[in-house]
Enzyme design. Structure first.
Site, PDB file in Angstrom:
ATOM      1  N   ARG A   1     -14.076 -22.054  35.993  1.00  0.00           N
ATOM      2  CA  ARG A   1     -15.343 -22.051  35.416  1.00  0.00           C
ATOM      3  C   ARG A   1     -15.165 -23.470  34.852  1.00  0.00           C
ATOM      4  O   ARG A   1     -14.763 -23.593  33.711  1.00  0.00           O
ATOM      5  CB  ARG A   1     -15.182 -20.862  34.901  1.00  0.00           C
ATOM      6  CG  ARG A   1     -16.534 -20.375  33.368  1.00  0.00           C
ATOM      7  CD  ARG A   1     -15.950 -19.624  32.268  1.00  0.00           C
ATOM      8  NE  ARG A   1     -16.033 -18.228  33.050  1.00  0.00           N
ATOM      9  CZ  ARG A   1     -15.563 -17.289  32.114  1.00  0.00           C
ATOM     10  NH1 ARG A   1     -15.017 -17.291  31.161  1.00  0.00           N
ATOM     11  NH2 ARG A   1     -15.820 -16.143  32.628  1.00  0.00           N
TER      12      ARG A   1
ATOM     13  N   LYS B   1     -14.921 -15.525  25.587  1.00  0.00           N
ATOM     14  CA  LYS B   1     -16.096 -16.112  26.198  1.00  0.00           C
ATOM     15  C   LYS B   1     -17.181 -15.417  25.129  1.00  0.00           C
ATOM     16  O   LYS B   1     -17.091 -14.609  24.880  1.00  0.00           O
ATOM     17  CB  LYS B   1     -16.204 -15.050  27.344  1.00  0.00           C
ATOM     18  CG  LYS B   1     -18.087 -15.500  27.985  1.00  0.00           C
ATOM     19  CD  LYS B   1     -18.274 -14.598  29.252  1.00  0.00           C
ATOM     20  CE  LYS B   1     -19.488 -14.853  30.041  1.00  0.00           C
ATOM     21  NZ  LYS B   1     -19.649 -14.501  31.497  1.00  0.00           N
TER      22      LYS B   1
ATOM     23  N   SER C   1     -19.440  -9.337  38.502  1.00  0.00           N
ATOM     24  CA  SER C   1     -18.817  -9.227  36.730  1.00  0.00           C
ATOM     25  C   SER C   1     -19.338  -7.321  37.503  1.00  0.00           C
ATOM     26  O   SER C   1     -20.259  -7.905  37.226  1.00  0.00           O
ATOM     27  CB  SER C   1     -19.158 -10.071  35.426  1.00  0.00           C
ATOM     28  OG  SER C   1     -18.497 -11.607  36.434  1.00  0.00           O
TER      29      SER C   1
END
Length: 219
Positions: free
Chosen positions: A41, A138, A109
């Site tokens: 990521r 996050k 997701s």
């Protein structure tokens, strides 16, 4: 669909959360500890993302560990990664599949039971379900869904479900008991003083939880 992947402990490697260390070194330590799947990521530009993905993919190949790229199907394709993981607001899973082909891994997701119910399970290989618990990793994450919603999502999905969000060593048994095929972690490994040891402890925790479940089922 892609070859069967080992979702037991799924490292999401965020270069911004490794405390100034070499992110590839952190990933290699995690692999030594037993991690068998890594997602990159990276919030940098496309060129930076691609170069890091290429380098990481080459390093992971030495241990036979697949690389998944977060969000960017183009980076996954150009870096020859094993696949891509997309969110609800990213490139649709169907489009990612069309771009990467049948052999690539496509993850999606899932942040609610409603999304689990409507997930395109004929297109994706697995789902990352969560955040199960509150997570600092996050800031823009959806609200924590909790264990009951995780369990319901696992029942609704026809693909492996990987629990994500606030997963710590002490929570592994609960999420595996809820039906998760594995755990996805960021800070539990990326921010650990010893990423290899942290990975090994998580791998053992997942194995132990599975043994407990198997014993309960047999009994």
């Amino acid at each position: 669909m892609a070859a069967v992947l080992d979702y037991s402990v799924y490292l999401i490697l965020d270069p911004q959360q490794v405390g100034g260390r070499d992110p590839i070194g952190v990933a290699e330590a995690a692999v030594e500890g037993g991690v068998r799947l890594v997602q990159l990521r990276c919030k940098g530009g496309g060129r930076e993302y691609l170069e890091l993905a290429k380098k990481l993919r080459r390093r992971l190949e030495r241990g036979g560990v697949p690389l998944i790229v977060n969000d960017r199907a183009d980076v996954a394709l150009a870096s020859r990664a094993a696949g891509v993981h997309v969110g609800q607001d990213d490139l649709p899973a169907e489009a990612a599949r069309a771009l990467l082909g049948s052999e690539a891994a496509v993850g999606l997701s899932i942040t609610s039971t409603a999304e689990a119910r409507s997930a395109p399970c004929d297109v994706i290989d697995y789902a990352g379900v969560g955040p199960v618990f509150e997570t600092p990793s996050k800031p823009d994450a959806a609200p924590a869904m909790g264990l009951d919603a995780l369990a319901e999502s696992c029942r609704l999905l026809r693909v492996p479900a990987v629990a994500i969000g606030g997963i710590t060593l002490g929570r592994v048994t609960d999420v595996i008991r809820a039906g998760a095929s594995g755990v996805a972690v960021i800070s539990a490994i990326c921010s650990a003083t010893d990423p290899g040891r942290a990975a090994a402890e998580l791998v053992e925790a997942v194995a132990s939880a599975r043994r407990l479940l198997a014993g309960s089922a047999a009994g």
